[in-house]
Design an enzyme around this catalytic site. Structure first.
Site: not given
Length: 324
Positions: A81, A235, A277-278, A287
């Site tokens: 990542y 999502l 993830r956000s 969420n």
């Protein structure tokens, strides 16, 4: 909010975690930021707001802190990542005490580090970099194949078996508290089962999973062997194909929830853990809001059933079906 289940090992495992894919170091709190304001300090303690800005130079930088405050029990990352383990470790170790503890930090070994020796070295490096961040460290194989090989190469099978044997040894020694795989399909797991036996199969299999890709066969296979399924991209990456689907919109309206919450509940209702993830701390908190209460409502279960029949095999991410 406490939403836990138990892995085959008996260890508690949270249904809700935070995904960090594509988060940059600037979007992880306390990374490369001074612990005090840049100006010369005054005798008085800096106001809380000033200190917060010093710790979080980016407007999106409180994502990890927000997740812990909202009751997320796991933070998921990977060697490949954009942010480093070092960046995430700083954020987790320096979190405010009010955020509470973190049960798990989870990372993944990339295809380039597949094979017994490489995977062992990579896993040990991960442990050193993430030590002290959470109560337990979980390490997964990120992909069922090696790097820069044709999809049909028999080398994939040799590499992933060697990698798995390395993780098994580290788990048996207590160095790792959880081991698993990601993006493994039924045939990859069957092959692993033939090589190592059912009792040493992965504890976790992290795969793309959402109503358009319900992974029904894979979930049934994993359930028989008590391999926990964890969903990424639950999502659907905000795709109109999913978010605009009448079944999802209808369920959201009927339950007075937003689409993201409905999608998370749909997976969690089936015992699948999720790692949304956000970049927005508010979105992270939203969420999580009310999920535990919603899972106990009969009307929620009825409405979520609308989504059970809309699967069409759509992948929004990588498709491992061609990896031999």
């Amino acid at each position: 909010m406490v939403l836990d289940l138990a892995l085959r090992s008996g260890a508690p495992w949270p249904l809700l975690g935070l995904g960090t894919y594509r988060l940059t170091p600037a979007e992880i709190p306390a990374v490369g930021a001074p612990l005090t304001p840049a100006r010369p300090p005054t005798p008085a303690r800096p106001p809380a707001q000033a200190l917060t800005h010093a710790l979080h130079p980016c407007p999106h930088a409180r994502t990890v802190e927000a997740s812990l405050s909202a009751g997320y029990g796991l933070v998921d990352t990977a060697v490949s990542y954009k942010h480093s383990h070092h960046a995430l470790a700083l954020a987790l170790r320096d979190r405010p005490r009010a955020c509470g503890g973190l049960a798990w930090v989870q990372t993944k070994i990339p295809p380039a580090e597949q094979g017994y020796e490489k995977a062992r070295v990579c896993a040990l490096r991960c442990v050193e970099e993430l030590r002290g961040c959470a109560e337990g460290i979980s390490v997964l194989l990120h992909w069922p194949g090696g790097s820069r090989l044709p999809p049909d190469s028999p080398e994939h099978a040799r590499l992933r078996l060697g990698s798995w044997l390395a993780l098994q040894e580290l788990y048996a020694a207590g160095t790792l508290q959880c081991i698993g795989v990601s993006n493994f399909e039924v045939r990859h797991l069957r092959e692993l089962e033939a090589a190592v036996g059912v009792h040493t199969l992965p504890l976790v299999n992290q795969v793309e999973l959402h109503p358009l890709l319900p992974q029904t066969e894979l979930r049934a296979f994993c359930a028989e062997r008590r391999i926990h399924v964890q969903a990424y991209s639950s999502l659907g990456q905000g795709s109109a194909a999913l978010w605009g689907h009448p079944a999802l919109r209808g369920a959201a309206r009927a339950l007075a929830l937003d689409e993201a919450q409905v999608l998370l509940l749909w997976a969690m209702r089936q015992g699948v853990s999720v790692i949304p993830r956000s970049r927005s701390a508010r979105r992270v908190a939203d969420n999580a809001a009310g999920l535990a209460d919603a899972l106990g409502r009969a009307d929620v279960w009825r409405e979520l059933a609308r989504l059970d029949a809309i699967g069409d095999g759509t992948h929004f991410c990588w498709n491992p079906e061609d990896i031999r």
